[in-house]
Write a protein that holds these residues in place. Structure first.
Motif, PDB file in Angstrom:
ATOM      1  N   ASP A 189       0.711  -1.361   0.101  1.00 52.28           N
ATOM      2  CA  ASP A 189       0.011  -0.241   0.073  1.00 52.28           C
ATOM      3  C   ASP A 189       0.782   1.320  -0.044  1.00 52.28           C
ATOM      4  O   ASP A 189       0.396   2.412   0.132  1.00 52.28           O
ATOM      5  CB  ASP A 189      -1.149  -0.102   1.236  1.00 52.28           C
ATOM      6  N   PRO A 225       0.969   6.628   1.615  1.00 59.79           N
ATOM      7  CA  PRO A 225      -0.025   5.401   1.757  1.00 59.79           C
ATOM      8  C   PRO A 225      -1.132   5.573   0.579  1.00 59.79           C
ATOM      9  O   PRO A 225      -2.149   6.282   0.988  1.00 59.79           O
ATOM     10  CB  PRO A 225      -0.470   5.483   3.206  1.00 59.79           C
ATOM     11  N   GLY A 241      -4.749   4.403   1.947  1.00 63.06           N
ATOM     12  CA  GLY A 241      -4.806   5.366   3.172  1.00 63.06           C
ATOM     13  C   GLY A 241      -5.368   6.881   2.813  1.00 63.06           C
ATOM     14  O   GLY A 241      -6.416   7.265   3.354  1.00 63.06           O
ATOM     15  N   ARG A 281      -7.774   7.849   5.826  1.00 64.74           N
ATOM     16  CA  ARG A 281      -7.071   7.323   7.126  1.00 64.74           C
ATOM     17  C   ARG A 281      -5.732   7.977   7.269  1.00 64.74           C
ATOM     18  O   ARG A 281      -5.079   8.517   6.563  1.00 64.74           O
ATOM     19  CB  ARG A 281      -6.673   5.684   6.912  1.00 64.74           C
ATOM     20  N   LYS A 282      -5.598   8.002   8.576  1.00 64.85           N
ATOM     21  CA  LYS A 282      -4.233   8.784   8.961  1.00 64.85           C
ATOM     22  C   LYS A 282      -3.110   7.787   8.659  1.00 64.85           C
ATOM     23  O   LYS A 282      -3.085   6.662   9.044  1.00 64.85           O
ATOM     24  CB  LYS A 282      -4.357   9.123  10.553  1.00 64.85           C
ATOM     25  N   GLY A 283      -1.752   8.331   8.409  1.00 64.22           N
ATOM     26  CA  GLY A 283      -0.732   7.623   8.167  1.00 64.22           C
ATOM     27  C   GLY A 283       0.387   8.698   7.540  1.00 64.22           C
ATOM     28  O   GLY A 283       0.088   9.848   7.232  1.00 64.22           O
TER      29      GLY A 283
END
Length: 244
Positions: free
Chosen positions: A199, A221, A224, A229-231
């Motif tokens: 990913d 990511p 993400g 999404r947090k990343g």
């Protein structure tokens, strides 16, 4: 349309068939005088497909059917449209028995200095494939699918490798565009080197226009970002030169 014989669909590589269609409309395009023939003599096979109208295209191939009828050894192939004619370089083999699809040795087509090559092994949801593109002339792509109004031009070279599990296999990409053109813009350049693993897309990108050059290092990511999404994300951009 006319179908000269009903082939045995359980043995597609041992059937003789001829199909002609006066006109066929699909995806907003009209195909005229579509003809397709498959002829076998023992294990020798020849196939020809031609169409006119909005899409002018022809495909011819010749090969030898495997003894188990689960593959075809290709020894001649020609793919042509008004802007280019591609022919098979060397030999290749396409196998598809037991839920396995395999193209190996590489199926390689050449047109003057241009070259396209495909190697593929797919079994279930696992894939191992490689695509090679050398000095592809964008002005000679088929006008039926790439409108002339786009003004595409330049030479494209690329290497793409995909491995492991579908639908998101690991990938390695190397791409270079030289003397690119798009509509009124010219002198475009692009260089991409990257990977996609678990990913994360990681690599470097350099883009150039007559007025300047921009380069970037990235580690992103992908899923993400798409799913918000947090990343951890890394992006560094450098403007190497700028002419005003």
């Amino acid at each position: 349309h006319r179908l000269s014989a009903l082939p045995d669909v359980t043995r597609p590589l041992t059937a003789d068939a001829t199909l002609t269609v006066g006109e066929l409309r699909t995806a907003g395009r009209t195909l005229q005088n579509l003809s397709a023939t498959v002829a076998t003599r023992g294990r020798a096979l020849e196939a020809h497909v031609r169409t006119a109208g909005d899409v002018v295209l022809s495909l011819s191939l010749a090969g030898t059917v495997d003894e188990d009828e689960e593959g075809l050894a290709l020894h001649a192939m020609t793919l042509a449209w008004p802007e280019a004619t591609w022919t098979l370089q060397g030999r290749s083999h396409v196998g598809f028995g037991g839920g396995r699809l395999e193209v190996r040795p590489a199926l390689t087509l050449v047109s003057e200095q241009q070259r396209l090559a495909l190697t593929l092994v797919k079994e279930g949801e696992r894939v191992d494939g490689r695509v090679e593109v050398d000095t592809l002339d964008l002005t000679r792509l088929p006008r039926a699918f790439v409108p002339e109004a786009l003004g595409l031009g330049g030479r494209l070279s690329a290497r793409v490798r995909a491995r492991r599990q579908l639908p998101r296999p690991d990938a390695e990409v190397s791409l270079t565009l030289e003397e690119g053109r798009f509509q009124q813009y010219s002198g475009l350049g692009l260089r991409l080197r990257g990977t996609y693993v678990k990913d994360r897309a990681t690599g470097t990108l350099t883009a150039s226009v007559p007025a300047g050059t921009v380069s970037a290092d990235f580690d992103v990511p992908v899923q993400g970002l798409l799913r918000r999404r947090k990343g951890a994300l890394s992006l560094r951009v450098n403007l190497a030169r700028l002419s005003l």
